[in-house]
Design an enzyme around this catalytic site. Sequence first.
Site, PDB file in Angstrom:
ATOM      1  N   CYS A  78       0.843  -1.206   0.000  1.00 11.49           N
ATOM      2  CA  CYS A  78       0.000   0.000   0.000  1.00 11.49           C
ATOM      3  C   CYS A  78       0.869   1.243   0.000  1.00 11.49           C
ATOM      4  O   CYS A  78       1.731   1.403   0.867  1.00 11.49           O
ATOM      5  CB  CYS A  78      -0.890  -0.004   1.239  1.00 11.49           C
ATOM      6  SG  CYS A  78      -1.805   1.532   1.440  1.00 11.49           S
ATOM      7  N   CYS A  84      -0.388   6.752   6.605  1.00 15.11           N
ATOM      8  CA  CYS A  84      -1.772   6.556   7.044  1.00 15.11           C
ATOM      9  C   CYS A  84      -1.805   5.876   8.409  1.00 15.11           C
ATOM     10  O   CYS A  84      -0.984   5.025   8.697  1.00 15.11           O
ATOM     11  CB  CYS A  84      -2.468   5.694   6.000  1.00 15.11           C
ATOM     12  SG  CYS A  84      -4.114   5.168   6.438  1.00 15.11           S
ATOM     13  N   CYS A  87      -3.418   1.005   9.017  1.00 15.10           N
ATOM     14  CA  CYS A  87      -2.742  -0.280   9.245  1.00 15.10           C
ATOM     15  C   CYS A  87      -1.424  -0.068   9.985  1.00 15.10           C
ATOM     16  O   CYS A  87      -0.796   0.979   9.849  1.00 15.10           O
ATOM     17  CB  CYS A  87      -2.408  -0.951   7.906  1.00 15.10           C
ATOM     18  SG  CYS A  87      -3.861  -1.391   6.935  1.00 15.10           S
ATOM     19  N   CYS A 169      -8.149   2.391  -0.357  1.00 18.29           N
ATOM     20  CA  CYS A 169      -7.809   1.721   0.895  1.00 18.29           C
ATOM     21  C   CYS A 169      -7.963   0.214   0.708  1.00 18.29           C
ATOM     22  O   CYS A 169      -9.025  -0.266   0.315  1.00 18.29           O
ATOM     23  CB  CYS A 169      -8.710   2.214   2.009  1.00 18.29           C
ATOM     24  SG  CYS A 169      -8.448   1.291   3.526  1.00 18.29           S
ATOM     25  N   GLN A 293     -20.115  -5.669  13.856  1.00 16.51           N
ATOM     26  CA  GLN A 293     -18.697  -6.004  13.627  1.00 16.51           C
ATOM     27  C   GLN A 293     -18.298  -5.654  12.199  1.00 16.51           C
ATOM     28  O   GLN A 293     -19.039  -5.936  11.259  1.00 16.51           O
ATOM     29  CB  GLN A 293     -18.465  -7.498  13.882  1.00 16.51           C
ATOM     30  CG  GLN A 293     -18.452  -7.880  15.353  1.00 16.51           C
ATOM     31  CD  GLN A 293     -17.206  -7.395  16.095  1.00 16.51           C
ATOM     32  OE1 GLN A 293     -16.333  -6.716  15.540  1.00 16.51           O
ATOM     33  NE2 GLN A 293     -17.131  -7.712  17.368  1.00 16.51           N
ATOM     34  N   TYR A 322     -24.387  -6.116  26.589  1.00 18.86           N
ATOM     35  CA  TYR A 322     -23.743  -5.354  25.517  1.00 18.86           C
ATOM     36  C   TYR A 322     -24.127  -6.004  24.171  1.00 18.86           C
ATOM     37  O   TYR A 322     -23.271  -6.355  23.373  1.00 18.86           O
ATOM     38  CB  TYR A 322     -22.224  -5.318  25.669  1.00 18.86           C
ATOM     39  CG  TYR A 322     -21.737  -4.813  26.998  1.00 18.86           C
ATOM     40  CD1 TYR A 322     -21.475  -3.456  27.192  1.00 18.86           C
ATOM     41  CD2 TYR A 322     -21.558  -5.677  28.068  1.00 18.86           C
ATOM     42  CE1 TYR A 322     -21.044  -2.982  28.419  1.00 18.86           C
ATOM     43  CE2 TYR A 322     -21.129  -5.211  29.302  1.00 18.86           C
ATOM     44  CZ  TYR A 322     -20.861  -3.864  29.470  1.00 18.86           C
ATOM     45  OH  TYR A 322     -20.432  -3.405  30.686  1.00 18.86           O
ATOM     46  N   GLU A 343     -28.457  -3.340  26.186  1.00 18.12           N
ATOM     47  CA  GLU A 343     -27.624  -2.492  25.324  1.00 18.12           C
ATOM     48  C   GLU A 343     -27.999  -1.043  25.593  1.00 18.12           C
ATOM     49  O   GLU A 343     -29.158  -0.732  25.834  1.00 18.12           O
ATOM     50  CB  GLU A 343     -27.887  -2.892  23.849  1.00 18.12           C
ATOM     51  CG  GLU A 343     -27.556  -1.876  22.803  1.00 18.12           C
ATOM     52  CD  GLU A 343     -26.064  -1.571  22.714  1.00 18.12           C
ATOM     53  OE1 GLU A 343     -25.234  -2.501  22.788  1.00 18.12           O
ATOM     54  OE2 GLU A 343     -25.735  -0.372  22.566  1.00 18.12           O
ATOM     55  N   ASP A 391     -19.945  -8.680  26.055  1.00 20.94           N
ATOM     56  CA  ASP A 391     -19.161  -8.235  24.892  1.00 20.94           C
ATOM     57  C   ASP A 391     -18.956  -6.721  24.992  1.00 20.94           C
ATOM     58  O   ASP A 391     -19.486  -5.958  24.196  1.00 20.94           O
ATOM     59  CB  ASP A 391     -19.925  -8.616  23.604  1.00 20.94           C
ATOM     60  CG  ASP A 391     -19.151  -8.287  22.342  1.00 20.94           C
ATOM     61  OD1 ASP A 391     -17.955  -7.936  22.433  1.00 20.94           O
ATOM     62  OD2 ASP A 391     -19.745  -8.382  21.249  1.00 20.94           O
ATOM     63  N   CYS A 418     -12.558  -7.132  23.079  1.00 24.40           N
ATOM     64  CA  CYS A 418     -11.792  -6.494  22.008  1.00 24.40           C
ATOM     65  C   CYS A 418     -10.530  -5.846  22.576  1.00 24.40           C
ATOM     66  O   CYS A 418      -9.854  -5.097  21.879  1.00 24.40           O
ATOM     67  CB  CYS A 418     -12.648  -5.492  21.246  1.00 24.40           C
ATOM     68  SG  CYS A 418     -13.483  -4.319  22.300  1.00 24.40           S
TER      69      CYS A 418
HETATM   70  N1  SAH Z   1     -22.523  -7.841  21.002  1.00 25.29           N
HETATM   71  C1  SAH Z   1     -22.713  -6.878  19.955  1.00 25.29           C
HETATM   72  C2  SAH Z   1     -22.135  -5.500  20.270  1.00 25.29           C
HETATM   73  C3  SAH Z   1     -20.756  -5.481  20.863  1.00 25.29           C
HETATM   74  S1  SAH Z   1     -19.970  -3.913  20.889  1.00 25.29           S
HETATM   75  C4  SAH Z   1     -22.141  -7.405  18.653  1.00 25.29           C
HETATM   76  O1  SAH Z   1     -21.355  -8.344  18.656  1.00 25.29           O
HETATM   77  O2  SAH Z   1     -22.496  -6.874  17.604  1.00 25.29           O
HETATM   78  C5  SAH Z   1     -20.282  -3.301  22.464  1.00 25.29           C
HETATM   79  C6  SAH Z   1     -21.702  -2.759  22.638  1.00 25.29           C
HETATM   80  O3  SAH Z   1     -21.813  -2.269  23.972  1.00 25.29           O
HETATM   81  C7  SAH Z   1     -22.049  -1.590  21.738  1.00 25.29           C
HETATM   82  O4  SAH Z   1     -23.240  -1.880  21.073  1.00 25.29           O
HETATM   83  C8  SAH Z   1     -22.230  -0.405  22.714  1.00 25.29           C
HETATM   84  O5  SAH Z   1     -23.233   0.483  22.298  1.00 25.29           O
HETATM   85  C9  SAH Z   1     -22.624  -1.126  23.965  1.00 25.29           C
HETATM   86  N2  SAH Z   1     -22.360  -0.416  25.233  1.00 25.29           N
HETATM   87  C10 SAH Z   1     -21.356   0.432  25.529  1.00 25.29           C
HETATM   88  N3  SAH Z   1     -21.403   0.806  26.817  1.00 25.29           N
HETATM   89  C11 SAH Z   1     -22.458   0.161  27.365  1.00 25.29           C
HETATM   90  C12 SAH Z   1     -23.025   0.120  28.676  1.00 25.29           C
HETATM   91  N4  SAH Z   1     -22.495   0.821  29.684  1.00 25.29           N
HETATM   92  N5  SAH Z   1     -24.101  -0.648  28.888  1.00 25.29           N
HETATM   93  C13 SAH Z   1     -24.645  -1.386  27.874  1.00 25.29           C
HETATM   94  N6  SAH Z   1     -24.159  -1.374  26.612  1.00 25.29           N
HETATM   95  C14 SAH Z   1     -23.084  -0.617  26.361  1.00 25.29           C
END
Ligand code: SAH
Length: 461
Positions: A78, A84, A87, A169, A293, A322, A343, A391, A418
Amino acid sequence: MVEKMLPFKKNDTVRITIDAMSSEGMGIGRYEGVAIFVPLTAIGDEIEAKIVKLQKNFAFGIISKFIYESKDRVPVDCPYFNRCGGCVYRHIDPENENKIKEERVKDCLERIGGFTLGEGGIEFEGIEGGSRYNYRNKAQIPLGIDKNNKLIMGYYAKHSHRIVDNKKCLLHPEIFNSIADVFRDWFEQFGDTVYNEETHKGVLRHLYLRMGEKTGDILFSLVINGDKVKNLDKLAGMLKLNIPNIKSFVLNINKEKTNVILGNKNRIVFGQEHIKDILCDRSFNISPLSFYQVNRKQAEKLYNKASEYADLKENETLLDLYCGAGTIGLSLIGNNNKLIGVEIIPDAIENAKKNAAENGIENTEFICGDAAKAAAVLNERGEKPDVIIVDPPRKGLDENLILTISEMAPKRVVYVSCDPATLGRDLKIFAANGYTPVKAKAFDLFPATSHVETVVLMTKK
Ligand code: SAH
């Protein structure tokens, strides 16, 4: 004063061998025991590094001369790579990138979490790498103006808000580059003013693109500082004509002086507000503000592993904390299970409800709110989920939430993370409260960048 403590001064050149990578993807070498972080290096590089920035007990350098180039290196594909901020690993063989990420996850589990891997400890199942080309289904493209009053758009340079004008990109699907070309074309013929972060003036801030990889649906969103865009109809016409896959064009209003890209208000120019995608054989509606994602192929593998770890039996209840648009919970739930999702983003919860209905999944409850608070309420209500999936964003979990989860006493907890560092920290708290990590696997959802995802199964002691 700072300089006296270190064995070199700013602008000195020192000879080092790179023997580790930082979590941000910089090579690390040592000079008289002091760590020097050098971008664009690989483990095994022997270099002369020019010291460019001193910190209290480490420094940043840049490559001034190669003495020996690591075998892990590959030719960079690239032309924007060294400028940039997208990456960090395009100069390193993908196999070695996997190794770096795998080591990082293992290191966080061992060093931060205090766990042993292998015999008698966590069964670590390695890393699932992915292609470093065209994998992103989402792009957030900042807009700017150069010295000659030309539009620039692409990525920010690392640790800065200087835009690198990136016309192709490698992480984006080809069609995103074509969309950017149409936008450039419109801008040059009819465009409005471009936003300037310092003066907070100008209208056009960002392009925000999203694609449902399986359906081909594209959302085109233009983030603006204001309520209107000059010649918007021309842009809509040009997009419709050239990119028929654009199923929705949304104006996102962001008048705040902020680094946050999206504002809270969306105005539809044409089509629907959400796009659709298929994930783990189920269909999902995703609104602009809902998390999804960015690497669908790898996300499917990650969710399949989460499903294996959750091992949901007939009539069991799953709590998905989440949950975003409900993707993980809805993709692994069976007809005799109950699903509760939590969420914080209202649009994502609306998506989740619709997604449950469209997939014919009935026994669900979606709660909009903070995960820790909602879990406490569910606990008080006497909910006893059999399996809990978390998550969270990179900052990880509140200690209170971990305590509530252990009080709810699920049989299994699955942690999708993550950020390996906060994962290590949180697992240690889980372990102190009765939940032992038994299996873990890493997944690369962001090849060529520094990020890595991990999924961990914990069971009750
Ligand atoms: N499990 C989902 C989203 C994961 S990302 C998937 O795989 O697609 C993390 C998520 O947590 C996001 O949607 C974000 O909006 C949410 N989030 C962030 N802070 C939070 C909180 N304090 N309570 C509940 N959700 C929250």
